[in-house]
Write an enzyme that holds these catalytic residues in place. Structure first.
Site, PDB file in Angstrom:
ATOM      1  N   GLY A 143       0.810  -1.212   0.000  1.00  0.00           N
ATOM      2  CA  GLY A 143       0.000   0.000   0.000  1.00  0.00           C
ATOM      3  C   GLY A 143       0.842   1.260   0.000  1.00  0.00           C
ATOM      4  O   GLY A 143       1.810   1.402  -0.759  1.00  0.00           O
ATOM      5  N   CYS A 144       0.490   2.195   0.881  1.00  0.00           N
ATOM      6  CA  CYS A 144       1.156   3.503   0.923  1.00  0.00           C
ATOM      7  C   CYS A 144       2.635   3.404   1.277  1.00  0.00           C
ATOM      8  O   CYS A 144       3.407   4.332   0.996  1.00  0.00           O
ATOM      9  CB  CYS A 144       0.447   4.416   1.916  1.00  0.00           C
ATOM     10  SG  CYS A 144      -1.245   4.849   1.438  1.00  0.00           S
ATOM     11  N   ALA A 145       3.062   2.326   1.888  1.00  0.00           N
ATOM     12  CA  ALA A 145       4.482   2.148   2.225  1.00  0.00           C
ATOM     13  C   ALA A 145       5.293   1.610   1.057  1.00  0.00           C
ATOM     14  O   ALA A 145       6.519   1.542   1.128  1.00  0.00           O
ATOM     15  CB  ALA A 145       4.624   1.204   3.417  1.00  0.00           C
ATOM     16  N   GLY A 146       4.630   1.235  -0.023  1.00  0.00           N
ATOM     17  CA  GLY A 146       5.299   0.506  -1.094  1.00  0.00           C
ATOM     18  C   GLY A 146       6.400   1.261  -1.808  1.00  0.00           C
ATOM     19  O   GLY A 146       7.417   0.673  -2.190  1.00  0.00           O
ATOM     20  N   LEU A 345       4.142   5.060   5.521  1.00  0.00           N
ATOM     21  CA  LEU A 345       3.430   4.139   6.400  1.00  0.00           C
ATOM     22  C   LEU A 345       2.375   3.395   5.595  1.00  0.00           C
ATOM     23  O   LEU A 345       1.743   3.973   4.708  1.00  0.00           O
ATOM     24  CB  LEU A 345       2.768   4.909   7.537  1.00  0.00           C
ATOM     25  CG  LEU A 345       3.698   5.799   8.359  1.00  0.00           C
ATOM     26  CD1 LEU A 345       2.900   6.679   9.313  1.00  0.00           C
ATOM     27  CD2 LEU A 345       4.705   4.955   9.126  1.00  0.00           C
TER      28      LEU A 345
END
Length: 362
Positions: A143-146, A345
């Site tokens: 997700g957003c941490a990718g 994160l």
């Protein structure tokens, strides 16, 4: 140390102003929430002005099957990814000389908003003249941490193979996951926030021999951290109709309570503190998340300016977003010796940190 020598972004064609999405949400959700007008303030208060979508707003006015959504994801991801790779390898802003796809040793492909086997990077390899021996490392579910995690894994690859030239390609088409019949507050918040985007970064090892036009950041160290038993904070619920967003209202509180210790411990191991970080390359998960970054890390508003500008112009595109912010820093006023910290994160609940240091042109 491995360096980030080029970064490109590709913007899907349909630009939607935030007022348009608020009007769309009002019409869709008005019969489900008595206090719809109060809830719609999330559109005005989120510091997002516009976003880019793969499809026009009219496409969202009717239901679409999971197969239709995913077929579109594959089609558009290949199209956008191909363009981003071409831009990254032929970017006169950064590179003294263009590269070809055949020069690339490995591709790290990052996504969480659609499914494809064979994976998207293999399909892009059929559109551009990559070597058939190029290593493929698709990473799904961060997700957003990718975006930050992709930089970390490419850094490790370049440490192992110092002559390597490696692409990190992040593509998310979050809008295609939109669920018309999900009338939860999480879906309403997601409707105000998420968008589509593509970013590509070229990383090289010490012996790759790439010449650049401006100072570029090297990666000094990375770290990953998982919060145990936090699966309900962020992610997808997979249902018959597709991917349904899980987005806890507690995320800003978690950032305040959890991120500071992670960052401080990471920097202390390198003999640094936040006072020595000139460039804060943050994934802008939303206005409240950026506010929490500033509070817990004691940052000035100036340190999150690039992240807020990306949020305002593009929304939260999940994994590519932090790479959009990185591109802004790479084009900005940086000096040799400046330290940067990339942070993102994502689901897990998890965090990724990347310590950067700008050097001379390479």
């Amino acid at each position: 140390m491995p360096s980030i020598v080029s970064a490109s972004t590709y913007h899907p064609p349909h630009i939607v102003e935030q007022g348009q999405t608020a009007a769309f949400a009002r019409e869709l959700f008005k019969d489900d929430f008595r206090d719809i007008e109060r809830l719609l303030t999330v559109f005005q208060n989120g510091q997002i002005q516009k976003r880019h979508f793969a499809m026009p707003l009219t496409w969202f006015e009717r239901d679409h099957s999971l197969q239709e959504r995913n077929d579109l994801y594959i089609e558009k991801a290949v199209e956008y990814g191909t363009e981003a790779v071409k831009q990254c390898l032929d970017d006169e802003r950064f590179l003294q000389q263009s590269l070809t796809a055949g020069d690339i040793d490995a591709i790290f492909f990052i996504s969480s908003s659609g499914m494809a086997t064979p994976s998207i990077e293999s399909r892009i390899m059929n559109c551009l003249p990559f070597s058939d021996e190029t290593k493929r490392i698709p990473i799904w579910g961060l997700g957003c941490a990718g975006g930050a995690a992709g930089i970390s894994r490419a850094y490790e690859y370049c440490l192992a193979f110092p002559q390597a030239k490696v692409l990190v390609l992040a593509i998310e088409l979050c809008s295609l996951t939109f669920q018309r019949n999900d009338r939860s507050k999480s879906n309403l918040v997601g409707t105000s926030l998420f968008a589509d985007g593509t970013a590509c970064v070229l990383m090289t090892g010490d012996e790759a021999g790439i010449e650049t036009k401006r100072p570029v950041p090297s990666v000094l160290k990375t770290a990953s951290k998982l919060m145990p038993n936090s699966e309900d904070v962020m992610g997808w619920e997979v249902k018959n109709s597709g991917l349904h967003v899980v987005f806890s209202r507690d995320i800003p509180v978690i950032v305040r309570d959890w991120l500071g210790g992670f960052v401080d411990t990471f920097l202390e191991k390198e003999g640094l503190s936040m006072k020595e970080i000139t460039h804060f390359v943050a994934h802008p998960g939303g206005k409240k998340v950026l506010d929490a970054y500033e509070e817990t890390l004691k940052l000035s508003a100036e340190k999150t300016l690039h992240a807020r500008n990306v949020l305002s112009s593009f929304g939260n595109m999940s994994s590519p977003t932090v790479l959009y912010v990185l591109e802004q820093f790479m084009l900005g006023n940086v000096k040799q010796g400046d330290y940067g910290l990339m942070t993102a994160l994502g689901p897990g609940f998890s965090g990724e940190l990347v310590l950067l240091k700008w050097g001379e042109t390479v």
